[in-house]
Design an enzyme around this catalytic site. Structure first.
Site, mmCIF file in Angstrom:
data_model
loop_
_atom_site.group_PDB
_atom_site.id
_atom_site.type_symbol
_atom_site.label_atom_id
_atom_site.label_comp_id
_atom_site.label_asym_id
_atom_site.label_seq_id
_atom_site.Cartn_x
_atom_site.Cartn_y
_atom_site.Cartn_z
ATOM 1 C CG ASP A 164 20.204 0.807 34.274
ATOM 2 O OD1 ASP A 164 20.878 1.446 33.684
ATOM 3 O OD2 ASP A 164 19.688 0.832 35.124
ATOM 4 C CG HIS A 194 22.134 -2.970 37.492
ATOM 5 N ND1 HIS A 194 21.396 -3.556 36.483
ATOM 6 C CD2 HIS A 194 21.508 -1.812 37.697
ATOM 7 C CE1 HIS A 194 20.464 -2.816 36.195
ATOM 8 N NE2 HIS A 194 20.546 -1.524 36.913
#
Length: 888
Positions: free
Chosen positions: A106, A332
């Site tokens: 992701d 992230h």
């Protein structure tokens, strides 16, 4: 949710997983998301279950690694990405086999050097979820011309030529979640899932991922697969693992896989969901991250490595602890700034913890090395001389202004003495007058600030604490010709006759009411606070620099969206208050004060649109009619020997829902520009692909962005400023984002983030470096790298030592090469030094060390890969090279 709330859910999930493995022999495997921290967090609560986890790993039921955490690749440094692999491998190896899969499910885009990094770690396959549009319109392969790949499988190559098999989660990484057990529901489910998977697959092996964010374990998965086998007898449903899947896939791959080179950033999309604007969400977090990374990789590790060569134990455990604590901020959704406010309260604490450890280690290392430096050259000035050492660990020879606080005439005291009397005693016999000399005895221009007598203490290793009173001074001066990985010694000489004896100072840098210059640059300010920069070497003039631009932002932490019809408010033509605040032979500084009247926020419609989850592209909110002042204080500094103009900006932000950028016209029209990324300076298109619809084309940078042409170029460098845009205007303007204020997380729900408005004081540090284009850009890039690394100082006393007062521990040369790191390998005990090639052509690295050493080629995992290097090491274009240095 905050960390501990997720922690509770993690414990429940792993408990359920263990129970499922124990109760269902058909439940074959579980991939722990490519991370080892999952187990670390679980065992923090249940340390007694380590043997169970280890048994499941040994049996191949749990897959651990290769990473410590799932990082954002573009917002973490090259060394942070390497430590992530090193620590992930180390931790996973204590449980069982290491997952050899480049797992990026992701990431908001993927770094161009991933294939080279993975190959050096012995990993030949990568899976990822973003950055590539695999097929043409409606998934028709015949429409895929010009796109990255017609399949979910492709060959992903780094600029040096290293490649891995890349597998795109074309149907996302949740395409096999929540499989129904009911036959009727299962039939409807599988008809869709199988068709979609076949549309992208290049072989008959279809990958379905049984999980997602916040997804509980599917405890009836075995029954669901039994039902699927009955419904589709022509399909074989296997509860598999990545190793077996990749092995089967590679046996049947077609020969026409597309070769995709470099970064995967979603450039062949409409541009709205590349999520690049996470680079400017909560800029303060990026700045703390830059400080932390730089401290560990460019200061603490090199100093500890150099101190180890002189006999000090290398603090492997503490450095790993500092790195782990830092990397816990690198997932992230964390480092990208797209989480709820509570996440960042804890992140700031982690940064503080990591930096306290790193600073302590750097201080102790510098103090130890200083004790080995021969400072007896200062003995002729008397026993009151105060020697100190300046360390340059940037990897590049440099000169620069440095500030150091020194103490002299320390008077230790015990509990039986009166501290007031001790204070008065020191005050009576000391003063703040004197002068500064270098190791050659030359007097140095210095600004000395008397801090008076102050309390201090030592914590000796062999006795109780030792409090003292001492006279303290703050010295600011230019340290010149500092070796690339070395030191230089100086001494403050207390003297009441200092001013009489002081030699005439050099020519000052201020040359007019609004101008300053050194031998390289001339800076001229305008009344609106903008300035021009003359590169005296090339004769090129860069005008209109430093204009501030403010626009509305009705997007979210992920995505910037300017309101319809919004017009930028700029400082162009607005009278600024300009003051000369520093005028010394080594540095001049002008302070520029702007006050812009900007809207206080978006209008009330934005709140309604947020609450009702109106998709950001459909929002009609505009900026409010109410105005508030935006105070911007800019300090531009020119140092005597510098090739760069340094800038510090303070922003008093009282407004919401907006973005502030600084505009730097390069005066270069170019179809491409260059951005510092992970172990490379990536070439990027200034004009996006035809399918790009987003009016904004912001992009990531690590340290700098560069635009250049024939004979002219401009590099803009920042500290923790990770978002830029090269505007499609006549001037090739570089726009660097300094602040972005938004009030919601975005994504799949309504999550308010008031702290992301970044109200109050904000700061930014950046610099501008002109150059002549061509290979001279590499000198500008090195200047940009140096800009990020502070000089370190350590006070010492007068003594003889084994090191000369000016010393270089390691000298290197290599055209187009950039220095990355110097550390000690935990496995071999050897020094490990790393460089990477910025050029699109091969180079050679030559190294000279200060001792009797043997050099050998290594890799990012610090394994010996080839024999002794006699003279130089060839470096491929865009190559990452690690050199082991061992004592004979």
């Amino acid at each position: 949710m905050p960390y501990e709330a997720h922690h509770v859910k993690l414990i429940e999930t792993i408990d359920t997983l263990i129970e499922t493995f124990e109760s269902d022999p058909e439940f074959k495997s579980f991939y722990l998301d490519g991370q080892t921290i999952v187990v670390e967090d679980y065992l923090q609560v249940y340390p007694e279950k380590r043997e169970i986890i280890q048994r499941l790993c040994d049996e191949g039921k749990l897959s651990l690694g290769p990473w410590y955490i799932l990082q954002d690749e573009f917002l973490t440094s090259g060394e942070a990405n390497v430590r992530n692999l090193q620590i992930g491998h180390r931790d996973a190896s204590t449980f069982g086999p290491i997952s050899k899969l480049g797992y990026f499910p992701d990431s908001f885009g993927n770094m161009g050097q991933a294939a080279q990094i993975l190959q050096q770690a012995g990993i030949s396959t990568s899976v990822f979820g973003r950055g590539v549009k695999a097929t043409g319109f409606n998934n028709r392969v015949e429409d895929a011309s010009g796109l990255e790949s017609p399949y979910s499988e492709l060959i992903w190559q780094s600029p040096d030529g290293s490649s891995v098999l890349g597998i795109l989660f074309a149907n996302w990484y949740n395409n096999g979640m929540e499989i129904p057990v009911d036959p009727e529901a299962a039939k409807a489910y599988w008809d869709i899932r199988l068709e979609r998977a076949r549309q992208y697959a290049s072989t008959r092996h279809l990958l379905l991922m049984n999980g997602c964010d916040h997804q509980p374990i599917q405890t009836d998965l075995s029954e669901a697969l039994r039902v699927a086998r009955e419904l589709y007898p022509d399909c074989e449903f296997i509860h598999s693992n990545f190793d077996d899947y990749v092995k089967a896939l590679k046996e049947e791959l077609p020969e026409d896989l597309t070769l995709t080179t470099g970064e995967l950033r979603g450039q062949h999309t409409d541009g709205w969901y590349s999520l690049v604007n996470t680079a400017s969400a909560r800029v303060y977090i990026k700045q703390l991250n830059q400080q932390n990374q730089t401290l560990l990789e460019k200061t603490a590790e090199p100093l500890a490595a150099l101190a180890h060569g002189l006999g000090k134990a290398y603090p492997h455990g503490l450095l790993q602890y500092a790195w782990k604590t830092l990397m816990q901020n690198h997932p992230h959704d964390s480092i990208c700034g797209c989480s709820v406010d509570e996440v960042y309260h804890e992140m700031k604490t982690r940064f503080a913890k990591s930096m306290e450890v790193g600073s302590s280690l750097a201080t102790e290392s510098a103090k130890f090395i200083s004790s080995k430096v021969d400072s007896s050259v200062f003995a002729s000035y008397g026993d009151q001389a105060v020697p100190f050492v300046v360390y340059n660990t940037s990897g590049y020879a440099t000169s620069g202004a440095v500030t150091v606080e020194v103490e002299w005439s320390r008077r230790f005291f015990n509990q039986s003495e009166d501290p007031v009397a001790v204070f008065n005693e020191v005050a009576g016999r000391t003063h703040g007058e004197g002068y500064l000399v270098d190791a050659a005895g030359l007097r140095i221009d210095v600004t000395a600030v008397d801090l008076g007598v102050r309390f201090g203490y030592e914590l000796p290793g062999d006795k109780f604490r030792q409090p003292y009173m001492a006279r303290a001074l703050r010295l600011t001066f230019e340290a010149t010709n500092l070796p690339a990985l070395g030191l230089a010694s100086y001494a403050w000489i207390p003297s009441k006759d200092a001013q009489v004896e002081q030699e005439p100072q050099d020519v000052y840098l201020v040359t007019g009411d609004l101008t300053m210059e050194n031998e390289h640059l001339r800076v001229s300010l305008e009344q609106d606070g903008s300035f021009s920069l003359l590169d005296k070497i090339s004769g090129q003039l860069y005008s209109g620099l430093g204009i501030y631009e403010d626009v509305g932002d009705i997007g979210n932490e992920y995505i910037f969206k300017q309101p319809i019809g919004d017009t930028a408010i700029t400082s162009r033509g607005v009278q600024a208050e300009i003051t000369l605040t520093e005028d010394t032979p080594y540095r001049a500084t002008f302070e520029i004060r702007h006050t812009l009247e900007i809207p206080a926020s978006a209008n009330e419609l934005l709140q309604q649109e947020v609450e009702t989850m109106v998709e950001f592209r459909q929002r009609q909110a505009i900026r409010s009619q109410q105005l508030v002042p935006l105070h911007i204080v800019t300090r531009i500094s020119l140092e005597r020997s510098s090739h760069a103009l340094q800038v510090h900006t303070t922003i008093d932000n009282q407004s919401k829902d907006h973005r502030l950028r600084v505009l730097l016209p390069s005066g270069v029209q170019s179809a491409v520009h260059y951005a510092d990324s992970v172990f490379e300076v990536a070439e990027r298109q200034t004009v996006p692909a035809p399918e790009w619809e987003n009016p904004s084309n912001c992009q990531h940078m690590q340290s700098f962005v560069d635009v250049h042409g024939d004979g002219r170029g401009l590099t803009a460098a920042g500290k923790g400023l990770n978002e830029y845009e090269v505007l499609r205007d006549a001037e090739g303007t570089i726009a660097v984002t300094l602040l972005r204020s938004v009030g919601e997380l975005g994504d799949w729900g309504v999550f308010h983030t008031p702290d992301a408005q970044c109200l109050g004081a904000n700061e930014a540090e950046w610099s501008i470096i002109p150059h002549r284009g061509g290979d001279t850009r590499f000198d500008a890039y090195r200047e940009a790298y140096r800009f990020a690394v502070p000089l370190i100082t350590a006070q010492t006393d007068i003594h003889e030592g084994e090191l000369p007062p000016v010393h270089n521990f390691l000298t290197w040369e290599g055209k187009g090469l950039a220095f990355s790191n110097l550390k000690l390998s935990e496995g071999s005990g050897d020094l490990m030094a790393r460089w990477y090639n910025l050029a699109d052509a091969p180079s050679e690295l030559s190294i000279q060390t200060s001792g009797d050493t043997v050099l050998y080629a290594s890799n990012i995992m610090e394994q010996h890969t080839s024999d002794v290097l006699e003279e130089s090491l060839p470096v491929s274009k865009a190559g990452i090279v690690t050199v082991g240095i061992s004592s004979r």
